[in-house]
Motif scaffolding. Structure first.
Motif, PDB file in Angstrom:
ATOM      1  N   ARG A  56      -8.195   5.800   2.765  1.00 32.44           N
ATOM      2  CA  ARG A  56      -7.195   4.806   3.013  1.00 32.44           C
ATOM      3  C   ARG A  56      -6.501   4.455   1.718  1.00 32.44           C
ATOM      4  N   ARG A  57      -7.179   4.478   0.755  1.00 33.92           N
ATOM      5  CA  ARG A  57      -6.573   4.215  -0.584  1.00 33.92           C
ATOM      6  C   ARG A  57      -5.612   5.336  -0.954  1.00 33.92           C
ATOM      7  N   ALA A  67      -4.028   7.297   0.985  1.00 32.36           N
ATOM      8  CA  ALA A  67      -2.843   7.379   1.814  1.00 32.36           C
ATOM      9  C   ALA A  67      -1.747   6.290   1.470  1.00 32.36           C
ATOM     10  N   TRP A  68      -2.516   5.152   0.915  1.00 32.51           N
ATOM     11  CA  TRP A  68      -1.651   3.915   0.590  1.00 32.51           C
ATOM     12  C   TRP A  68      -0.960   4.509  -0.802  1.00 32.51           C
ATOM     13  N   GLN A  69      -1.725   5.110  -1.612  1.00 37.43           N
ATOM     14  CA  GLN A  69      -1.139   5.446  -2.969  1.00 37.43           C
ATOM     15  C   GLN A  69      -0.200   6.579  -2.770  1.00 37.43           C
ATOM     16  N   GLU A 119       7.622   5.877  -1.497  1.00 35.79           N
ATOM     17  CA  GLU A 119       8.673   4.913  -1.896  1.00 35.79           C
ATOM     18  C   GLU A 119       9.196   4.720  -3.010  1.00 35.79           C
ATOM     19  N   GLU A 136       1.812   6.923  -0.018  1.00 32.12           N
ATOM     20  CA  GLU A 136       2.964   6.067   0.601  1.00 32.12           C
ATOM     21  C   GLU A 136       3.679   5.481  -0.443  1.00 32.12           C
ATOM     22  N   ARG A 137       3.285   4.635  -1.351  1.00 25.97           N
ATOM     23  CA  ARG A 137       3.731   4.040  -2.489  1.00 25.97           C
ATOM     24  C   ARG A 137       4.597   5.049  -3.399  1.00 25.97           C
ATOM     25  N   GLN A 138       3.969   6.302  -3.811  1.00 26.93           N
ATOM     26  CA  GLN A 138       4.655   7.270  -4.215  1.00 26.93           C
ATOM     27  C   GLN A 138       5.854   7.939  -3.784  1.00 26.93           C
TER      28      GLN A 138
END
Length: 177
Positions: free
Chosen positions: A110-111, A113-115, A121, A117-119
């Motif tokens: 999950r972390r 995937a979140w990272q 963005e 997604e942030r990249q």
């Protein structure tokens, strides 16, 4: 991700391995002292606090949890008649450790995937473009004919543009999807 209890359990398992009953009793006394000190700090005015000091409430909560965990380990070694604490023999502690490991293993994807997604963005670019009235009218006409929003037409154009060796920009004819 971990509560004060989780952190305390992990620390006590790690630090307690191979400690004698007397050493565990010393750890209980130390945790009791540190719990008392951190509670006193909560009720005293913050004089000379460093901006990099940790949160005193968080620290107090951690020592409350460590004190409770050291008392549990002391009671376990006493009840089992162990000469030293063995985390492998601590059924409840091992169950908690496995739960933390499973939680960590689930959190890692999950972390990641979140990272990602942030990249993504950060890689996106939003722009506000001021166009002349004539260019704006042409863009709206093109958008209406293609069934797209004007911003989508500009994004499609930007996606198709290429730069020649001399720095000239060119867009080959294309049909928007």
């Amino acid at each position: 991700m971990w509560s004060a209890d989780d952190v305390a359990r992990a620390a006590v398992r790690r630090q307690g391995q191979g400690l004698s009953v007397a050493q565990v009793a010393d750890k209980v006394a130390e945790a009791q002292r540190r719990e008392r000190e951190t509670r006193q700090q909560l009720h005293s005015p913050a004089v000379g606090c460093d901006p990099y000091d940790g949160d005193p409430e968080d620290l107090a909560e951690q020592w409350v949890a460590r004190h409770a965990e050291w008392r549990r380990v002391a009671a376990l070694t006493d009840a089992q008649g162990w000469p030293v604490y063995s985390p492998e023999g601590d059924v409840q502690g091992s169950t908690w450790a496995r739960g933390r490991d499973a939680q960590r293993e689930g959190a890692l994807p999950r972390r990641a995937a979140w990272q990602m997604e942030r990249q993504d963005e950060r890689d996106e670019w939003k722009a506000q473009v001021w166009l002349s009235a004539e260019v704006s009218r042409r863009l709206r006409v093109i958008a209406a004919r293609t069934g797209l929003e004007p911003e989508q037409v500009l994004a499609q154009l930007a996606d198709q543009v290429r730069m020649d060796d001399d720095g000239a920009l060119a867009v080959d004819a294309f049909i928007p999807p």
